[in-house]
Design an enzyme around this catalytic site. Structure first.
Site, PDB file in Angstrom:
ATOM      1  N   ASP A 140      -3.573  -2.179 -10.130  1.00  0.00           N
ATOM      2  CA  ASP A 140      -2.555  -1.675 -11.065  1.00  0.00           C
ATOM      3  C   ASP A 140      -2.432  -2.634 -12.256  1.00  0.00           C
ATOM      4  O   ASP A 140      -2.368  -2.222 -13.408  1.00  0.00           O
ATOM      5  CB  ASP A 140      -1.184  -1.574 -10.382  1.00  0.00           C
ATOM      6  CG  ASP A 140      -1.215  -0.556  -9.243  1.00  0.00           C
ATOM      7  OD1 ASP A 140      -2.126   0.281  -9.246  1.00  0.00           O
ATOM      8  OD2 ASP A 140      -0.344  -0.629  -8.354  1.00  0.00           O
ATOM      9  N   SER A 158      -6.050  -6.658  -3.927  1.00  0.00           N
ATOM     10  CA  SER A 158      -5.005  -5.756  -3.431  1.00  0.00           C
ATOM     11  C   SER A 158      -4.784  -4.609  -4.399  1.00  0.00           C
ATOM     12  O   SER A 158      -5.279  -4.622  -5.528  1.00  0.00           O
ATOM     13  CB  SER A 158      -3.695  -6.523  -3.274  1.00  0.00           C
ATOM     14  OG  SER A 158      -3.162  -6.812  -4.559  1.00  0.00           O
ATOM     15  N   LYS A 159      -4.017  -3.658  -3.937  1.00  0.00           N
ATOM     16  CA  LYS A 159      -3.690  -2.508  -4.761  1.00  0.00           C
ATOM     17  C   LYS A 159      -2.988  -2.962  -6.035  1.00  0.00           C
ATOM     18  O   LYS A 159      -3.215  -2.430  -7.107  1.00  0.00           O
ATOM     19  CB  LYS A 159      -2.782  -1.584  -3.952  1.00  0.00           C
ATOM     20  CG  LYS A 159      -2.268  -0.403  -4.729  1.00  0.00           C
ATOM     21  CD  LYS A 159      -1.502   0.517  -3.835  1.00  0.00           C
ATOM     22  CE  LYS A 159      -0.450   1.333  -4.558  1.00  0.00           C
ATOM     23  NZ  LYS A 159      -0.290   1.171  -5.966  1.00  0.00           N
ATOM     24  N   ARG A 160      -2.146  -3.987  -5.903  1.00  0.00           N
ATOM     25  CA  ARG A 160      -1.411  -4.469  -7.072  1.00  0.00           C
ATOM     26  C   ARG A 160      -2.345  -5.051  -8.139  1.00  0.00           C
ATOM     27  O   ARG A 160      -2.090  -4.917  -9.326  1.00  0.00           O
ATOM     28  CB  ARG A 160      -0.347  -5.485  -6.657  1.00  0.00           C
ATOM     29  CG  ARG A 160       1.062  -4.926  -6.869  1.00  0.00           C
ATOM     30  CD  ARG A 160       2.141  -5.855  -6.366  1.00  0.00           C
ATOM     31  NE  ARG A 160       2.084  -5.996  -4.928  1.00  0.00           N
ATOM     32  CZ  ARG A 160       2.102  -7.159  -4.290  1.00  0.00           C
ATOM     33  NH1 ARG A 160       2.142  -8.289  -4.973  1.00  0.00           N
ATOM     34  NH2 ARG A 160       2.075  -7.197  -2.970  1.00  0.00           N
TER      35      ARG A 160
END
Ligand code: GLU
Length: 511
Positions: A269, A264-266
């Protein structure tokens, strides 16, 4: 007759394209090109509530950057257009009508509140409500209401949806090119909405109608669509299009580096790597999500990385160009299980692609960075430095750190290195090196012999201390390439001036 291979990449413009989506596009492209087929870009924007401005342009820009080319599509046209579903809106109603007339679909008038009440009612009994063959007759639809009532409501403009009517207790088999036969019983499936009274089809109807009318031969898409595949297979049957139904291949998920769950994008990050091909500025929140391009990845490296996440060429070859991938790609070698994203491996690939660039190209990438540091260097000099140092970097952003001393004299000297290497008497040794540089021909081998053999070895001085101090004086630290190679690049005058300066700044140290 063999069918022409026609595949499509069909993203919904709901935000930036995730690299999982890029991989789907890539596999479609490789498959199409290998088979001399067509690659279509179709934008699936039937859900207007999820539309994000700029997403379509982003998708096109990202795929163009990666060299994934289309034969037809929203941005280039073609014989099967339009290629944006919102532009195809008028053509879907007839297909919804056809399904209703043939008994494969029905009108449903249930208001959102009524559906919500049903859901609550089931929840209270610890059950989940599903609009399906077991419940549909309790609801307000053209199966439970009289024909007159249905007509009356339609004429009055009551909002409705058209739902697919799954036959009861039917085993539906989807043949998947990666997984083989996947069978699901229709009684477990809900009567999905196909069409709404605002004239918009849902994804399911539009997708099937478009794949059929665009003569798509193979549907290669993410695993998340496998649960929808039985409905899709039934729709082909309901329309009488079974003979030309595309073949399906559902791709394994891209997993988090730890391996549990979808990337996921998280995760990006959290672990500091991009999950998007290009930077994306969210138009609503203004938030920036970083992309591979802006991080300094080569498009060829990203293609290579993604190609091997879920597929292998059947041998251990890792560096593969787009042309090689087109040749070697095979659906049989796509794995069934998810592929773990590996950040270090991604960097390794970029390092490999950095080595394949000519020194000239690396220099051109580096020159704007030099400018930012206020350096105006001779182009040939930059090319030379890049050639010497590119093996140490994976990203051009790392080049300055590795090479700044080629362009500017050190102003500070690493204290730990001084402590370790710059011993009493070092100013005398450096003075001797200056003398050798001033008097001997400025040639690598000559200086090597004069300094290392005739001075240090012959006098049994400490090689490590002197050479590291020499380096410290020229570089400011104990890093860098072979010392005399470095001296040859920096030049005689500059080397001497740096040595003098170090002697002045560091000076003689006490015992
Ligand atoms: N619009 C769907 C998506 O965004 C396409 C699914 C399919 O390829 O059928 O992934």
């Amino acid at each position: 007759m063999e069918r022409k291979v026609r595949v499509r990449f069909a993203p919904s413009p709901t935000g930036p394209l995730h690299i999982g989506g890029v991989r789907t596009a890539l596999y479609n492209y490789l498959f199409a090109k290998q088979n001399g087929g067509d690659m279509i870009l179709r934008i699936e924007d039937t859900d207007q509530t999820r539309f994000v401005p700029g997403a379509e342009q982003y998708i096109i820009e990202a795929l163009t950057w990666l060299g994934i080319k289309f034969d037809e599509g929203v941005h280039i046209g073609g014989n099967y257009g339009p290629y944006r579903q919102s532009d195809r809106k008028p053509m879907y109603k007839q297909y919804a009508d056809q399904l209703i007339n043939d008994g494969w679909a029905y009108y449903a008038f249930d208001k959102p509140e009524a559906l919500e009440a049903k859901r609550k009612e089931y929840e209270a009994q610890k059950k989940t409500f599903q609009y399906d063959c077991n419940t549909r007759l309790q609801m307000e639809n053209s199966l439970s209401l009289s024909a007159e009532e249905v007509q009356k409501r339609i004429d009055a403009g009551d909002p409705y949806v058209v739902r697919f009517k799954f036959p009861e207790n039917l085993d539906i088999t989807v043949h998947d090119l990666i997984r083989g036969d996947v069978t699901m019983n229709s009684s477990l499936l809900d009567d999905k909405v196909l069409f709404k009274s605002d004239g918009m089809p849902t994804y399911h109807l539009a997708n099937i109608v478009d794949d059929h009318t665009m003569e798509v031969s193979h549907v290669i898409r993410g695993e998340e669509w496998l649960p929808s595949a039985p409905l899709h297979v039934m729709l082909y049957k309901a329309f009488g299009w079974e003979e030309t139904m595309p073949q399906f291949a559902h791709l394994p998920l891209l997993l988090k580096p730890e391996g549990n769950g979808k990337l996921s994008k998280r995760d990006g990050d959290r672990l500091g790597f991009p999950v998007f091909p290009l930077d994306w500025h969210d138009p609503k929140s203004g938030e920036l999500s970083s992309g591979y391009r802006e991080r300094g990845y080569f498009p060829e490296a990203v293609v290579n990385i993604l190609a091997l996440l879920g597929w292998n060429p059947g041998n251990d070859q890792e560096i593969l160009s787009m042309d090689e991938l087109i040749k070697l790609f095979s659906v049989e070698h796509i794995s069934k299980s998810g592929a773990k994203f590996n950040v270090e491996k991604a960097k390794w690939f970029n390092h490999e692609y950095m080595q394949m660039q000519s020194n000239e190209v690396v220099a051109q990438m580096f020159e704007p960075i030099l400018k930012e540091h206020g350096i105006e260097a001779d182009h040939d000099y930059v090319v030379k430095v890049c050639g010497m140092m590119k093996e140490r970097i994976a990203f051009i952003s790392e080049m300055w750190d590795q090479t700044s001393y080629f362009f500017t004299a050190p102003t500070e000297y690493a204290p730990a290195a001084i402590k370790k290497r710059w011993k009493p008497g070092m100013t005398t040794h450096i003075g001797k090196i200056i003398e050798i540089l001033e008097t001997m021909p400025f040639e690598h081998d000559v200086l090597h012999k004069a300094i290392l053999d005739d001075y240090i070895v012959a006098n049994q001085f400490n090689m490590g201390q002197i050479m590291n101090s020499f380096r410290l004086a020229v570089v400011g630290d104990t890093k860098g390439p072979d010392m005399l190679t470095l001296v040859m690049v920096i030049g005689k005058e500059e080397t001497i001036s740096r040595l003098r300066r170090a002697v002045e700044v560091i000076g003689e140290v006490a015992e």
